[in-house]
Motif scaffolding. Structure first.
Motif, short mmCIF file in Angstrom:
data_model
loop_
_atom_site.label_atom_id
_atom_site.label_comp_id
_atom_site.label_asym_id
_atom_site.label_seq_id
_atom_site.Cartn_x
_atom_site.Cartn_y
_atom_site.Cartn_z
N SER A 99 16.88 104.31 67.57
CA SER A 99 16.95 104.34 66.10
C SER A 99 15.61 103.95 65.49
CB SER A 99 18.04 103.38 65.61
OG SER A 99 19.30 103.77 66.07
N PRO A 100 15.34 104.34 64.24
CA PRO A 100 14.10 103.94 63.58
C PRO A 100 14.04 102.42 63.40
CG PRO A 100 15.20 105.72 62.39
CD PRO A 100 16.18 105.23 63.40
N GLU A 101 12.84 101.89 63.38
CA GLU A 101 12.67 100.46 63.16
C GLU A 101 12.88 100.11 61.69
OE1 GLU A 101 9.55 98.22 64.87
OE2 GLU A 101 9.23 99.60 66.51
N ASN A 102 13.44 98.93 61.47
CA ASN A 102 13.61 98.40 60.12
C ASN A 102 13.23 96.92 60.15
OD1 ASN A 102 14.37 97.52 57.60
ND2 ASN A 102 16.54 98.00 57.83
N THR A 103 12.08 96.61 59.60
CA THR A 103 11.58 95.23 59.69
C THR A 103 12.38 94.27 58.81
OG1 THR A 103 9.98 95.71 57.94
CG2 THR A 103 9.24 95.99 60.21
N TYR A 104 13.21 94.79 57.94
CA TYR A 104 13.99 93.92 57.04
C TYR A 104 15.40 93.67 57.56
CZ TYR A 104 10.20 95.36 53.97
OH TYR A 104 8.97 95.63 53.44
N GLY A 105 15.80 94.35 58.62
CA GLY A 105 17.16 94.23 59.13
C GLY A 105 17.37 92.94 59.88
N ALA A 329 17.19 91.15 50.30
CA ALA A 329 16.41 89.98 49.91
C ALA A 329 15.07 89.94 50.63
CB ALA A 329 17.21 88.71 50.21
N ARG A 330 15.08 90.24 51.92
CA ARG A 330 13.82 90.22 52.67
C ARG A 330 12.84 91.25 52.12
NH1 ARG A 330 17.58 90.27 57.73
NH2 ARG A 330 17.91 88.02 58.05
N GLU A 331 13.35 92.42 51.76
CA GLU A 331 12.47 93.45 51.23
C GLU A 331 11.86 93.05 49.89
OE1 GLU A 331 12.40 98.35 50.98
OE2 GLU A 331 14.20 97.26 51.63
N LEU A 332 12.58 92.23 49.14
CA LEU A 332 12.07 91.77 47.84
C LEU A 332 11.34 90.43 47.95
CD1 LEU A 332 15.15 92.63 45.59
CD2 LEU A 332 12.91 93.74 45.55
N GLY A 333 11.24 89.90 49.17
CA GLY A 333 10.56 88.62 49.36
C GLY A 333 11.37 87.44 48.84
N LEU A 334 12.70 87.59 48.86
CA LEU A 334 13.59 86.56 48.34
C LEU A 334 14.56 86.12 49.43
CD1 LEU A 334 14.40 88.32 44.94
CD2 LEU A 334 12.83 86.40 45.28
N ALA A 335 15.49 85.22 49.08
CA ALA A 335 16.53 84.79 50.01
C ALA A 335 17.87 85.32 49.55
CB ALA A 335 16.57 83.26 50.07
N THR A 336 18.73 85.67 50.49
CA THR A 336 20.05 86.17 50.13
C THR A 336 20.80 85.16 49.29
OG1 THR A 336 22.16 86.99 50.97
CG2 THR A 336 21.06 85.31 52.28
N ASN A 337 21.60 85.64 48.36
CA ASN A 337 22.48 84.75 47.60
C ASN A 337 23.95 85.01 47.93
OD1 ASN A 337 22.81 87.18 46.07
ND2 ASN A 337 21.24 86.50 44.63
N GLY A 338 24.18 85.55 49.13
CA GLY A 338 25.54 85.66 49.63
C GLY A 338 26.37 86.75 48.98
N ARG A 339 25.72 87.84 48.60
CA ARG A 339 26.47 88.92 47.95
C ARG A 339 26.56 90.17 48.83
NH1 ARG A 339 27.09 84.34 45.52
NH2 ARG A 339 28.50 84.57 43.77
N ALA A 340 26.55 89.97 50.14
CA ALA A 340 26.69 91.10 51.05
C ALA A 340 28.14 91.57 51.08
CB ALA A 340 26.24 90.71 52.46
#
Length: 452
Positions: A99-105, A329-340
């Motif tokens: 699969s393609p790489e995704n550095t934010y995954g 969040a990683r892509e935006l340079g932030l931290a998750t706020n638990g909304r997955a």
């Protein structure tokens, strides 16, 4: 109702065992990390029309999803209860390697995972028999038909579902919860031929005893339908639009879409550059509340196992947060706020229970203060451009003249731009707590009403 049977046999332990088995199999197959979601549900529903049972539906479903990570590559597989864990894991790992790489995954950061699971009172084990569902649906329909002016029924339905969800991850998280839902609805018809009008009412709750009684739902549906008779078409003009709470939820939904971190990343949100700005009227405060007791969208952890807390999205009209899962969040340079939110094996940002706080004026006062406008009770079509904010929807409702509702209107279009609409948005003082979006009516001045 007394002496109901219960779902005392609804056990999450086998689901937990299955989720752990899938994750362990992924690690043995060569995955660096992985998680598994196992969900089970069963539901029963009865639809009636003209007092006769039209359909009885019963279903059971088990879904198993495994997501694996090999370096920065990932893949996922889904199967039913009978799928072999080792074979599924080997297939997922093989897919991930190409699969393609995704550095934010990747999984959520371990320190963000939930350690405590609040009791949100989401499960009512009371079972409604088919006969009891039929009785409720029939009573609902009879109440609608009893309203003067209602000519027939478009059908009534009663249903009940129960489900359980388990999430297990390779860094040791294991969490589960079960929830129930009861629903009752009816649709009524008034008038004849080309002059027919339809409307409806419904309710849905986690606990049976919280569900509105059939007579109330049926009566409301019938009254709403009759009020829509003999609609007129307005000439094109500008005026104040008041969205009743049902339609106000649509506007709140557009807010949510514009504040979704995934839309910000893709640059498909017209608010993507507005973080920290007063993009809304100063009266607007919107909060996402995942731990609302018996809430229809409540949950003890998000789709990645992240701990949850109330999240202010808008405060005093100013945008406070985007909705974020870990990858966004990683892509935006932030931290998750638990909304997955979990959709099969993948995650995307979303909401739980939203509340738009009440304003100062009641709906009645808003109408009384409106010289020329429209109370919108139905929206038609999907004419919303989330990239630009352009808004154009077909609508029907009631004409407001000199502070009074005068006659029904239909075949009109309301138009504006959400950027401007949000800045003029005023919430009413009474909050409708139906559904997972709690909102009052909303008034917006200066919108275009396109008619004849």
């Amino acid at each position: 109702m007394q002496n109901h049977p219960t779902d005392s046999d609804f056990d999450l332990k086998p689901l937990q065992d299955r989720a752990i088995e899938l994750v362990d199999a992924a690690k043995r197959a060569g995955a660096d990390a992985g998680d598994a979601v196992v969900a089970s549900s069963r539901s029963t529903g009865v639809d009636i029309r003209n007092g006769a049972v039209e359909e009885i539906d019963a279903s059971e479903n088990d879904a198993f999803s495994l997501r694996v990570f090999v370096g920065n590559r990932s893949a996922s597989v889904s199967a039913n209860r009978g799928g072999d864990a080792a074979i599924l894991a080997e297939r997922a790992v093989a897919m991930a390697k190409v699969s393609p790489e995704n550095t934010y995954g990747g999984l959520a950061d371990e320190e963000r995972l939930a350690k405590q699971f609040p009791d949100l009172d989401l499960l009512d084990n009371t079972v409604l028999t088919v006969e009891e569902m039929t009785e409720r649906a029939r009573a609902c329909e009879e109440a609608a038909l009893a309203v003067k002016g209602v000519t027939k029924s478009s059908g009534s339905g009663c249903g009940r579902s129960i489900g359980g969800t388990v999430l297990a991850t390779s860094h040791g998280f294991i969490g589960s919860y079960a929830a129930s839902r009861y629903s009752l609805s009816v649709s009524a018809v008034a008038g004849e031929g080309t002059g027919m009008e339809r409307d409806y009412d419904f309710d849905s709750k986690r606990h049976l005893k919280d569900l509105r009684d059939p007579q109330s739902i049926g009566k409301t549906a019938g009254e709403r339908t009759v009020k829509r008779l003999s609609p007129q078409v307005l000439p094109t003009q500008q005026g104040t639009i008041i969205f009743e709470p049902r339609m106000a939820r649509s506007l709140v939904g557009h807010m949510v879409s514009a504040l979704n971190g995934a839309s910000v990343v893709r640059k498909t949100s017209f608010l993507r550059d507005a973080m920290g700005e007063a993009a809304f009227s100063e009266t607007v405060r919107v909060t996402d509340r995942p731990h609302r007791l018996r809430g229809l969208a409540s949950r003890p952890f998000d789709g990645e196992g992240v701990a949850l807390e109330d999240l202010p999205l808008i405060d005093g009209g100013v945008i406070q947060n985007w909705l974020l899962d870990s990858a966004t969040a990683r892509e935006l340079g932030l931290a998750t706020n638990g909304r997955a939110n979990r959709s099969g094996s993948s995650t995307s940002p979303g909401t739980t229970n939203l509340t738009l706080d009440a304003g100062q004026r009641s709906l009645a006062q808003m109408i009384a203060d409106t010289k020329s406008g429209l109370l919108v009770t139905e929206l038609i079509g999907q004419g919303v451009n989330m990239v630009t904010g352009d808004y154009s929807r077909g609508a029907s409702g009631f004409r407001i003249e000199n502070g009074e509702l005068t006659y029904a209107v239909s075949e009109i279009t309301i138009a504006g731009n959400l950027k401007d609409m949000f800045k003029r948005l005023e919430p009413a003082s009474e909050i409708d707590t139906q559904g997972s979006i709690h909102t009052p009516a909303i008034a917006i001045e200066g919108l275009t009403i396109a008619g004849r």
